[in-house]
Write a protein that holds these residues in place. Structure first.
Motif, mmCIF file in Angstrom:
data_model
loop_
_atom_site.group_PDB
_atom_site.id
_atom_site.type_symbol
_atom_site.label_atom_id
_atom_site.label_comp_id
_atom_site.label_asym_id
_atom_site.label_seq_id
_atom_site.Cartn_x
_atom_site.Cartn_y
_atom_site.Cartn_z
ATOM 1 N N ASP A 294 5.121 2.812 13.097
ATOM 2 C CA ASP A 294 4.853 1.675 13.980
ATOM 3 C C ASP A 294 5.048 0.354 13.245
ATOM 4 O O ASP A 294 5.515 -0.629 13.810
ATOM 5 C CB ASP A 294 3.425 1.748 14.530
ATOM 6 N N THR A 295 4.674 0.345 11.961
ATOM 7 C CA THR A 295 4.843 -0.856 11.152
ATOM 8 C C THR A 295 6.325 -1.199 11.026
ATOM 9 O O THR A 295 6.732 -2.354 11.207
ATOM 10 C CB THR A 295 4.224 -0.630 9.756
ATOM 11 N N VAL A 296 7.123 -0.171 10.748
ATOM 12 C CA VAL A 296 8.560 -0.398 10.584
ATOM 13 C C VAL A 296 9.170 -0.867 11.908
ATOM 14 O O VAL A 296 9.999 -1.788 11.941
ATOM 15 C CB VAL A 296 9.242 0.883 10.056
ATOM 16 N N MET A 297 8.718 -0.263 13.015
ATOM 17 C CA MET A 297 9.241 -0.683 14.320
ATOM 18 C C MET A 297 8.924 -2.140 14.601
ATOM 19 O O MET A 297 9.782 -2.897 15.048
ATOM 20 C CB MET A 297 8.639 0.190 15.424
ATOM 21 N N GLN A 298 7.679 -2.526 14.324
ATOM 22 C CA GLN A 298 7.306 -3.906 14.607
ATOM 23 C C GLN A 298 8.050 -4.872 13.684
ATOM 24 O O GLN A 298 8.447 -5.961 14.102
ATOM 25 C CB GLN A 298 5.795 -4.088 14.460
ATOM 26 N N ALA A 299 8.247 -4.442 12.430
ATOM 27 C CA ALA A 299 8.958 -5.294 11.481
ATOM 28 C C ALA A 299 10.401 -5.499 11.935
ATOM 29 O O ALA A 299 10.953 -6.602 11.857
ATOM 30 C CB ALA A 299 8.910 -4.674 10.088
ATOM 31 N N GLY A 300 11.018 -4.423 12.427
ATOM 32 C CA GLY A 300 12.384 -4.530 12.924
ATOM 33 C C GLY A 300 12.451 -5.444 14.143
ATOM 34 O O GLY A 300 13.376 -6.257 14.284
ATOM 35 N N GLY B 21 -2.896 -5.561 13.207
ATOM 36 C CA GLY B 21 -3.811 -4.545 13.690
ATOM 37 C C GLY B 21 -3.427 -3.227 13.052
ATOM 38 O O GLY B 21 -2.268 -3.038 12.674
ATOM 39 N N PRO B 22 -4.400 -2.283 12.940
ATOM 40 C CA PRO B 22 -4.098 -1.025 12.266
ATOM 41 C C PRO B 22 -2.913 -0.297 12.887
ATOM 42 O O PRO B 22 -2.811 -0.207 14.113
ATOM 43 C CB PRO B 22 -5.382 -0.214 12.456
ATOM 44 N N LYS B 23 -2.015 0.171 12.061
ATOM 45 C CA LYS B 23 -0.920 1.015 12.547
ATOM 46 C C LYS B 23 -0.360 1.810 11.380
ATOM 47 O O LYS B 23 -0.568 1.457 10.213
ATOM 48 C CB LYS B 23 0.156 0.189 13.250
ATOM 49 N N ASP B 24 0.351 2.884 11.721
ATOM 50 C CA ASP B 24 0.905 3.733 10.674
ATOM 51 C C ASP B 24 2.289 3.212 10.250
ATOM 52 O O ASP B 24 2.755 2.184 10.743
ATOM 53 C CB ASP B 24 0.952 5.195 11.127
ATOM 54 N N HIS C 190 0.819 -1.216 0.000
ATOM 55 C CA HIS C 190 0.000 0.000 0.000
ATOM 56 C C HIS C 190 0.853 1.265 0.000
ATOM 57 O O HIS C 190 0.473 2.273 -0.569
ATOM 58 C CB HIS C 190 -0.918 0.019 1.228
ATOM 59 N N MET C 191 2.021 1.191 0.661
ATOM 60 C CA MET C 191 2.809 2.413 0.792
ATOM 61 C C MET C 191 3.195 2.976 -0.572
ATOM 62 O O MET C 191 3.289 4.195 -0.750
ATOM 63 C CB MET C 191 4.056 2.154 1.636
ATOM 64 N N ALA C 192 3.373 2.077 -1.542
ATOM 65 C CA ALA C 192 3.748 2.536 -2.886
ATOM 66 C C ALA C 192 2.638 3.371 -3.518
ATOM 67 O O ALA C 192 2.876 4.151 -4.436
ATOM 68 C CB ALA C 192 4.076 1.340 -3.764
ATOM 69 N N GLN C 193 1.409 3.203 -3.026
ATOM 70 C CA GLN C 193 0.287 3.949 -3.612
ATOM 71 C C GLN C 193 0.124 5.332 -3.002
ATOM 72 O O GLN C 193 -0.583 6.171 -3.549
ATOM 73 C CB GLN C 193 -1.014 3.157 -3.405
ATOM 74 N N TYR C 194 0.754 5.558 -1.855
ATOM 75 C CA TYR C 194 0.559 6.837 -1.171
ATOM 76 C C TYR C 194 1.354 7.936 -1.865
ATOM 77 O O TYR C 194 2.398 7.690 -2.463
ATOM 78 C CB TYR C 194 0.997 6.751 0.291
ATOM 79 N N ASP C 195 0.852 9.157 -1.700
ATOM 80 C CA ASP C 195 1.561 10.290 -2.278
ATOM 81 C C ASP C 195 2.630 10.775 -1.308
ATOM 82 O O ASP C 195 3.809 10.554 -1.504
ATOM 83 C CB ASP C 195 0.568 11.406 -2.588
ATOM 84 N N LYS C 196 2.193 11.429 -0.230
ATOM 85 C CA LYS C 196 3.152 11.884 0.762
ATOM 86 C C LYS C 196 2.810 11.240 2.101
ATOM 87 O O LYS C 196 1.709 10.740 2.287
ATOM 88 C CB LYS C 196 3.125 13.402 0.864
ATOM 89 N N THR C 197 3.771 11.280 3.024
ATOM 90 C CA THR C 197 3.534 10.640 4.312
ATOM 91 C C THR C 197 3.429 11.700 5.398
ATOM 92 O O THR C 197 4.137 12.706 5.358
ATOM 93 C CB THR C 197 4.689 9.685 4.657
ATOM 94 N N PHE C 198 2.508 11.456 6.341
ATOM 95 C CA PHE C 198 2.387 12.397 7.456
ATOM 96 C C PHE C 198 3.431 12.056 8.496
ATOM 97 O O PHE C 198 3.862 10.920 8.559
ATOM 98 C CB PHE C 198 0.967 12.336 8.031
#
Lengths: 302, 666
Positions: free
Chosen positions: B563-569, B557-560, B185-193
């Protein structure tokens, strides 16, 4: 009871009074569909919304008596054409099903009156019967004449689809459109299908009620509708009866027939002007006469 | 008590005060005094904090000085401190499985207020444990070796980050992605908050790094079809779908797309959510990784009818990368652990018809607007309605499919910030008046509140209220030709009608439609909402109940993105730690079959939730794989001939415990 009368018919007060055209057109339409209906003997007031808002228990008892009478006849389907009756009868069924206190009270009351318990009676609305029991295909087959070039908007009122959603989708109802199209009527998109007509407000806070009617009528005009088709006697009455007043107040030349679905379907199936109660129209009389009394030669047969 | 099987039994009982947690409600001294009178008990003590070092030393000294060989600790839950006390016993030279815990906190002091009755209950529980521990046997922990290879399932930002982290530690990683490209999904986003970094600029370098990494084997357009084995040694089969283009030969020149017999793109472009069209042979987006075209078998004339003039083949004649004969293939790999990062789907707003999505063309989802504002999107970054107008007023509705009893109860966590970001971008692109309809704004995160303030100051209108409906009827001429949001503004108490040219629905995040299949395939759990279940919500939010399988990203679970990168690490660190340790220690409380008594009826096999039981056709006996067994006891209870037993839960242990707890009734 005649074995052919599958549907018991509960008129309620309106269909014997201001909404008599609804009764006339309903009985005619069902006769033409060869689905005769029999009036529920000894019926009483449904308990309607005003009653319900003061005393849920008493309103439920009133409705329960009608349901018990229906049960006694052995018929399973009780037609309630008036939206208020339909909702009150359905609501009282839910009350009995979900509130033990009310259920006990109702049972005692029915026992004292020597009436049977409430079960297996289905409260039905004619719109949903036309859609589910008759079906679009059969309506198409039975259609003998079409209204050419007349655009109509279908209007449900607030009570038919909410909250139970058994008559049609509560958010985006489309069955009335489909039925109208099946009998050859041109339908316009009308987003106000379930918006309030004002209900009894026209009698109590008159200006507020009339304003709501004006909104409905004006939007129908804006979308190019020449008539509004309803399934509720109170909606029909409100929209039909105050157009002269609205013309006077706003200066807008609104004069639009407000028809019952059963009048339009009944006419397509071959019903006649008077037996469909079309002579009772208040607004748009000339159009009604023009559309529905055209000489046979001028009618378009399918 | 019956015969002694384990030599002279010398039991020590240790009752913990847990500060005031237990001692306020249970008379711990009385419990210890009572315990001392029980048969086999040599010593009974109470202490303020048994889990502290001095507390543990008390036990160890008794083992040395009083030759204690059974230990009962009456304290808190074994999930908290069983390992603590087992460790203490082990360090004093006692087999750790001679320790039994009694939970007089969660099961007693925390749930009762009558001190006298609570004390009696504590005595009953201690008596049961004393009787049980009498029959404990010494058990050995077994170790299984760990393959160092790691499988990562899902190539979104979670999978990409996990794969790179593991690969950088020198271990081999298999990254399996079912779409033709990684990026998610991240590839579809324009800019990140909240920083307004361009999503592609920060994502695509990581995508390239995955492709280039010598330790990563990247399989896109592929799916895991079977998983066997257990922690340390998972045998995984991956199905590689035919893309009808040879990945080793295609260089991504895209000439085949230009020459395709379809002159104009005709099929809905998945990457742009149908807002633009693509050809039957296509590349999902310019930075797709691998940069290899793919043929859609549902659209390609050659694949559908075999009767195309195949101009794509001519365009690629030199390289010969296009191969209509390609078949699906299967790869089998052995890995020690698995990281699942399968992502999410967005809520389908057709389920809330009052918002008119699908009925009114100018009602969009947030994901669609991400594509609209993106410079490489279907409109080249122009925010225009479907009828080609630049909107003068835009409304963003929050919590569509979130925090709603009728759809999903959970907060999707990203929609508030996504909407703030889109409000900013839409204003920047069009100068439109932007309205945000919210229940309450949730801007918790580093720099998030500050971004919220910034958007407030930019003049975005915030209307607090749940929108009743989006409609297209006009009350007055200013509303004609527009959509109208009907909403109760709960800050002012007025019902408002707000005319809008464009409506954006901030759709919530949901589990993938096939999450249940993935859950079954890998033998992990799901919480009630359908997201994958972590082992512990606070202390183990990436491991699962299945050893060696970790979860990361929104599949949990939903996360931005942060948080996704932290959990992946974190998941990657767990996988690396497991591989570096080289072995995994198994709890010995597993079930085993007493072969002489097994009738071979197979009743136990389908009951096992962990697929740990197989049938030995030669011996006609059931066999339990100790590595897979989690000690749930289902098979033990179900075995008609009583031939399955379980360590730590032998009949005499359980029956003695029951007798002990019921002794008061005698």
């Amino acid at each position: 009871m005649q074995p052919s009368a599958k549907y018991l018919y509960y008129p309620g007060c309106s269909l014997k009074g201001t909404g008599i055209a609804y009764e006339e057109s309903l009985l005619t339409t069902f006769r033409l569909l060869e689905m005769p209906v029999k009036e529920l003997p000894d019926w009483n007031c449904c308990g309607a919304t005003t009653y319900m808002s003061i005393s849920e228990e008493s309103a439920t008892l009133l409705a329960a008596r009608n349901l018990a009478l229906a049960r006694q006849t052995g018929s399973k389907d009780l037609l309630a054409p008036c939206n208020a009756c339909y909702l009150t009868l359905r609501k009282s069924q839910e009350m009995v099903a979900h509130y033990p206190q009310i259920a006990r009270q109702t049972e005692q009351f029915l026992e004292q009156a020597g009436l049977p318990r409430l079960d297996s009676v289905r409260v039905r609305h004619p719109l949903e019967v036309l859609y589910n029991d008759v079906g679009l295909q059969r309506l198409r087959e039975l259609t003998v004449r079409r209204l050419q070039g007349v655009r109509m908007a279908s209007y449900y009122g607030c009570q038919a689809v909410r909250p139970y959603g058994e008559v049609d989708d509560p958010h985006d109802p489309t069955r009335m459109d489909e039925i109208l199209k099946a009998v050859g009527v041109e339908v316009v998109e009308y987003s106000l299908k379930t918006k309030c007509c004002g209900g009894p407000l026209t009698g109590t806070i008159h200006d507020a009620g009339v304003r709501l009617n004006y909104i409905l009528l004006k939007e129908a005009v804006r979308r190019g509708a020449q008539a509004i088709v309803t399934i509720c006697p109170l909606c029909q009455f409100n929209l039909d009866a105050y157009q002269a007043e609205i013309r006077k107040q706003t200066g807008e030349p609104i004069d639009m027939p407000i028809l019952y679905l059963t009048q339009v379907v009944g006419w397509a199936l071959g019903g006649e002007f008077r037996e469909l109660g079309l002579h009772r129209a208040i607004s748009g009389r000339k159009l009604v006469e023009q559309w529905f009394t055209a000489k046979k030669e001028a009618e378009t047969y399918v | 008590m019956s015969e002694q099987k384990n030599g002279e039994v010398r039991i020590g009982v240790y009752v913990c005060h847990c500060g005031a947690n237990i001692a306020d409600t249970v008379d711990v001294k009385a419990v210890a005094e009572y315990a001392a009178t029980l048969p086999g008990v040599v010593i009974a003590r109470d202490y303020k904090y048994m889990c502290s070092d001095p507390g543990q030393e008390l036990i160890q000294e008794d083992i040395h000085n009083l030759s204690i060989n059974r230990v009962v600790v009456a304290a808190c839950s074994p999930t908290l401190h069983e390992n603590t006390f087992r460790g203490a016993a082990e360090r004093a030279g006692l087999n750790p499985f001679f320790v039994q815990m009694v939970n007089i906190r969660e099961h007693d002091s925390w749930v009762h207020s009558d001190r006298e009755a609570a004390t009696e209950k504590a005595k009953d529980l201690v008596r049961a444990a004393v009787r049980r521990v009498y029959f404990h046997k010494p058990l050995e922990k077994r170790r299984v070796p760990i393959h160092s290879e790691v499988l990562v399932v899902g190539g979104g930002i979670a999978g990409i980050h996990a794969a790179l982290t593991v690969a950088n530690s020198g271990k081999r990683v298999y990254l399996v992605e079912r779409e033709p490209t990684i990026g998610g999904h991240m590839a579809q986003y324009d800019k990140t908050f909240p920083t307004l970094d361009c999503a592609a600029c920060i994502l695509t370098p990581k995508m390239s790094a995955v492709k280039a990494h010598p330790n990563i084997t990247l399989w896109t357009y592929s799916e895991v079809v079977s998983v066997d084995g257990s922690v340390g040694d998972y045998k995984v089969v991956v199905r590689r779908k035919p893309r009808y283009v040879r990945e080793d030969l295609c260089v991504g020149c895209l000439q085949c797309i230009d020459t395709c017999v379809f002159k104009e793109p005709k099929f809905d472009d998945e990457f742009n959510l149908g807002l633009s069209k693509r050809k039957p042979i296509y590349i999902p987006f310019p930075q797709a990784t691998p940069k290899v075209v793919v043929v859609d078998p549902e659209a390609c004339i050659q694949l559908k009818t075999g009767k195309c003039k195949k101009s794509c083949l001519e365009a690629c004649v030199e390289r010969g990368a296009i191969d209509f004969e390609q078949k699906e293939t299967y790869e089998e790999i052995h890995v020690g652990s698995i990281i699942i990062a399968t992502g999410f789907q967005t809520f389908d707003p057709r389920r809330l018809p009052q918002y008119g999505y699908g009925r009114y063309p100018n009602v969009y989802t947030t994901l669609e607007v991400e594509r609209l504002v993106n410079a490489s999107g279907p409109t080249g970054g122009q925010v225009v309605t479907r009828d080609g107008r630049i909107p003068k007023s835009v409304g963003i509705i929050l919590c569509v499919g979130s925090r709603d009893e009728n759809t999903n109860r959970w907060c999707s966590r990203v929609c508030c910030m996504t909407s703030l970001k889109l409000a900013h971008l839409i204003k920047e692109h069009t100068g439109a008046e932007v309205f945000i309809f919210y229940i309450d704004m949730r801007a918790a995160g580093k720099g998030y509140e500050e971004f919220y303030q910034r958007v407030l100051n930019e003049g975005v209108h915030f209307v607090r209220g749940r929108v009743a409906e989006i409609t297209d009827w006009a009350l007055d001429p200013s509303e004609e030709g527009k959509l109208v949001a009907r909403v109760e503004d709960t800050n002012t108490g007025f019902v408002r009608r707000i005319p809008l040219d464009m409506v954006v629905l901030a759709v919530g995040l949901e589990p993938q439609p096939d999450a249940l299949n993935v859950q079954r395939l890998f033998g992990i759990g799901c919480s009630l909402d359908g997201f994958f279940l972590e082992k512990h919500p606070k202390l183990a939010p990436a491991p699962t109940y299945t050893d060696g399988i970790f979860i990361a990203g929104v599949c949990h679970g939903p996360k931005d993105i942060p948080d996704t990168v932290m959990q992946a690490g974190y998941a990657a660190a767990e996988a690396i730690a497991l591989a570096d340790t080289g072995y995994f220690e198994l709890e010995p409380n597993t079930a085993y079959v007493v072969e002489e008594e097994c009738s071979g009826c197979k009743s136990c096999i389908p009951l096992c939730p962990y697929q740990a039981i197989t049938f030995n056709e030669e011996k006609k006996k059931a066999f339990i794989n100790e590595v897979l067994c989690k000690g749930c006891g289902t098979c033990v209870a179900a075995c008609p001939s009583g031939s399955i037993k379980q360590n730590l839960f032998e009949d005499e242990e359980i029956f003695s415990e029951i007798e002990g707890v019921l002794a008061y009734a005698q």
